[in-house]
Design a protein around this motif. Structure first.
Motif, PDB file in Angstrom:
ATOM      1  N   MET A  97       0.852  -1.167   0.000  1.00  0.00           N
ATOM      2  CA  MET A  97       0.000   0.000   0.000  1.00  0.00           C
ATOM      3  C   MET A  97       0.899   1.233   0.000  1.00  0.00           C
ATOM      4  N   LYS A  98       0.559   2.171  -0.877  1.00  0.00           N
ATOM      5  CA  LYS A  98       1.378   3.365  -1.011  1.00  0.00           C
ATOM      6  C   LYS A  98       0.481   4.560  -1.318  1.00  0.00           C
ATOM      7  N   VAL A  99       0.793   5.701  -0.696  1.00  0.00           N
ATOM      8  CA  VAL A  99       0.056   6.937  -0.905  1.00  0.00           C
ATOM      9  C   VAL A  99       1.071   8.046  -1.159  1.00  0.00           C
ATOM     10  N   SER A 100       0.741   8.942  -2.084  1.00  0.00           N
ATOM     11  CA  SER A 100       1.602  10.109  -2.312  1.00  0.00           C
ATOM     12  C   SER A 100       0.831  11.371  -1.940  1.00  0.00           C
ATOM     13  N   LEU A 101       1.569  12.413  -1.576  1.00  0.00           N
ATOM     14  CA  LEU A 101       0.985  13.683  -1.181  1.00  0.00           C
ATOM     15  C   LEU A 101       1.729  14.790  -1.895  1.00  0.00           C
ATOM     16  N   ARG A 102       0.970  15.805  -2.358  1.00  0.00           N
ATOM     17  CA  ARG A 102       1.618  16.991  -2.931  1.00  0.00           C
ATOM     18  C   ARG A 102       0.838  18.222  -2.510  1.00  0.00           C
ATOM     19  N   ARG A 103       1.579  19.281  -2.260  1.00  0.00           N
ATOM     20  CA  ARG A 103       0.986  20.554  -1.857  1.00  0.00           C
ATOM     21  C   ARG A 103       0.392  21.221  -3.099  1.00  0.00           C
ATOM     22  N   ILE A 104      -0.852  21.731  -2.984  1.00  0.00           N
ATOM     23  CA  ILE A 104      -1.497  22.300  -4.177  1.00  0.00           C
ATOM     24  C   ILE A 104      -1.873  23.773  -4.021  1.00  0.00           C
ATOM     25  N   ASN A 105      -1.512  24.397  -2.907  1.00  0.00           N
ATOM     26  CA  ASN A 105      -1.656  25.856  -2.817  1.00  0.00           C
ATOM     27  C   ASN A 105      -0.540  26.393  -1.922  1.00  0.00           C
ATOM     28  N   ASP A 106      -0.565  27.677  -1.638  1.00  0.00           N
ATOM     29  CA  ASP A 106       0.520  28.241  -0.835  1.00  0.00           C
ATOM     30  C   ASP A 106       0.207  28.222   0.661  1.00  0.00           C
ATOM     31  N   ASN A 107      -0.847  27.533   1.050  1.00  0.00           N
ATOM     32  CA  ASN A 107      -1.164  27.349   2.465  1.00  0.00           C
ATOM     33  C   ASN A 107      -1.065  25.877   2.839  1.00  0.00           C
ATOM     34  N   TYR A 108      -2.189  25.289   3.268  1.00  0.00           N
ATOM     35  CA  TYR A 108      -2.157  23.944   3.845  1.00  0.00           C
ATOM     36  C   TYR A 108      -2.945  22.912   3.050  1.00  0.00           C
ATOM     37  N   LEU A 109      -3.288  23.211   1.826  1.00  0.00           N
ATOM     38  CA  LEU A 109      -4.079  22.274   1.035  1.00  0.00           C
ATOM     39  C   LEU A 109      -3.160  21.292   0.312  1.00  0.00           C
ATOM     40  N   PHE A 110      -3.442  20.007   0.514  1.00  0.00           N
ATOM     41  CA  PHE A 110      -2.654  18.936  -0.079  1.00  0.00           C
ATOM     42  C   PHE A 110      -3.581  17.967  -0.804  1.00  0.00           C
ATOM     43  N   GLU A 111      -3.058  17.373  -1.858  1.00  0.00           N
ATOM     44  CA  GLU A 111      -3.762  16.301  -2.559  1.00  0.00           C
ATOM     45  C   GLU A 111      -3.033  15.003  -2.261  1.00  0.00           C
ATOM     46  N   THR A 112      -3.797  14.018  -1.801  1.00  0.00           N
ATOM     47  CA  THR A 112      -3.214  12.697  -1.594  1.00  0.00           C
ATOM     48  C   THR A 112      -3.804  11.761  -2.638  1.00  0.00           C
ATOM     49  N   LYS A 113      -2.990  10.811  -3.085  1.00  0.00           N
ATOM     50  CA  LYS A 113      -3.432   9.873  -4.115  1.00  0.00           C
ATOM     51  C   LYS A 113      -2.872   8.499  -3.788  1.00  0.00           C
ATOM     52  N   ASN A 114      -3.736   7.491  -3.875  1.00  0.00           N
ATOM     53  CA  ASN A 114      -3.257   6.126  -3.652  1.00  0.00           C
ATOM     54  C   ASN A 114      -2.861   5.480  -4.978  1.00  0.00           C
ATOM     55  N   GLU A 115      -2.423   4.242  -4.923  1.00  0.00           N
ATOM     56  CA  GLU A 115      -1.940   3.534  -6.116  1.00  0.00           C
ATOM     57  C   GLU A 115      -3.024   3.339  -7.176  1.00  0.00           C
ATOM     58  N   ARG A 116      -4.298   3.344  -6.771  1.00  0.00           N
ATOM     59  CA  ARG A 116      -5.401   3.204  -7.736  1.00  0.00           C
ATOM     60  C   ARG A 116      -5.782   4.539  -8.360  1.00  0.00           C
ATOM     61  N   GLY A 117      -5.222   5.637  -7.831  1.00  0.00           N
ATOM     62  CA  GLY A 117      -5.538   6.954  -8.357  1.00  0.00           C
ATOM     63  C   GLY A 117      -6.643   7.682  -7.616  1.00  0.00           C
ATOM     64  N   ASP A 118      -7.159   7.082  -6.528  1.00  0.00           N
ATOM     65  CA  ASP A 118      -8.181   7.755  -5.729  1.00  0.00           C
ATOM     66  C   ASP A 118      -7.566   8.980  -5.058  1.00  0.00           C
ATOM     67  N   ILE A 119      -8.266  10.103  -5.118  1.00  0.00           N
ATOM     68  CA  ILE A 119      -7.757  11.366  -4.578  1.00  0.00           C
ATOM     69  C   ILE A 119      -8.565  11.802  -3.360  1.00  0.00           C
ATOM     70  N   VAL A 120      -7.852  12.225  -2.320  1.00  0.00           N
ATOM     71  CA  VAL A 120      -8.457  12.807  -1.120  1.00  0.00           C
ATOM     72  C   VAL A 120      -7.694  14.088  -0.822  1.00  0.00           C
ATOM     73  N   LEU A 121      -8.444  15.169  -0.583  1.00  0.00           N
ATOM     74  CA  LEU A 121      -7.817  16.436  -0.242  1.00  0.00           C
ATOM     75  C   LEU A 121      -7.682  16.575   1.273  1.00  0.00           C
ATOM     76  N   LEU A 122      -6.540  17.110   1.693  1.00  0.00           N
ATOM     77  CA  LEU A 122      -6.270  17.399   3.104  1.00  0.00           C
ATOM     78  C   LEU A 122      -6.103  18.891   3.259  1.00  0.00           C
ATOM     79  N   ASP A 123      -6.621  19.420   4.357  1.00  0.00           N
ATOM     80  CA  ASP A 123      -6.460  20.845   4.629  1.00  0.00           C
ATOM     81  C   ASP A 123      -6.396  21.054   6.136  1.00  0.00           C
ATOM     82  N   ASN A 124      -5.959  22.223   6.505  1.00  0.00           N
ATOM     83  CA  ASN A 124      -5.883  22.593   7.911  1.00  0.00           C
ATOM     84  C   ASN A 124      -7.267  23.074   8.341  1.00  0.00           C
ATOM     85  N   LYS A 125      -7.829  22.458   9.363  1.00  0.00           N
ATOM     86  CA  LYS A 125      -9.191  22.808   9.779  1.00  0.00           C
ATOM     87  C   LYS A 125      -9.302  24.231  10.293  1.00  0.00           C
ATOM     88  N   SER A 126      -8.187  24.862  10.613  1.00  0.00           N
ATOM     89  CA  SER A 126      -8.237  26.236  11.105  1.00  0.00           C
ATOM     90  C   SER A 126      -8.334  27.260   9.970  1.00  0.00           C
TER      91      SER A 126
END
Length: 140
Positions: free
Chosen positions: A1-30
């Motif tokens: 199992m492997k997941v990659s993460l990349r920053r997609i703005n100049d704050n705290y928004l990140f895109e995570t993607k697994n080996e199947r290509g499923d995407i989940v966005l991460l952000d700072n709740k604040s």
């Protein structure tokens, strides 16, 4: 199992993607308008999803189909603690369908006590509790 993460703005928004290509966005709740889930939010979603998959699978093997399955999860943390980990996690399983109450309860018990990998990992750090309702009735 492997997941990659990349920053997609100049704050705290990140895109995570697994080996199947499923995407989940991460952000700072604040953030004023978060565009993704917080990492701690994903832990709660993970335990709900993991246990729900188990419950459906167990009941299907027993030839029981649920009409609906919902899980409400709440994580409790100590204010101001660093790191601010969950100390308690509670799940409410809300099931609907023509399933014997004992079978529904047993399916949830098996998931939470034996099969759900996320629950087994998180129980090393937090007290985990749960309740089960079937067709509007609490099952003990």
């Amino acid at each position: 199992m492997k997941v990659s993460l990349r920053r997609i703005n100049d704050n705290y928004l990140f895109e995570t993607k697994n080996e199947r290509g499923d995407i989940v966005l991460l952000d700072n709740k604040s953030e004023a308008d978060p565009k993704g889930s917080s990492p701690m939010d994903l832990l709660l979603r993970g335990i709900a999803g993991c246990s729900s998959i188990d419950v459906v699978m167990i009941l299907k093997k027993q030839q029981h189909e649920l009409e609906d399955l919902r899980v409400e999860v709440e994580g409790f943390r100590v204010d101001g603690a660093i790191p601010n980990v969950f100390k308690k996690i509670h799940l409410d399983f809300i099931l609907k369908g023509d399933v014997p109450p004992a079978k529904a309860k047993r399916a949830v018990d098996l998931s939470m006590k034996k099969y759900c990998s996320v629950a087994k990992m998180l129980e090393k750090a937090a007290e985990i509790s749960y309740a089960v309702q079937l067709n509007g009735e609490k099952i003990e």
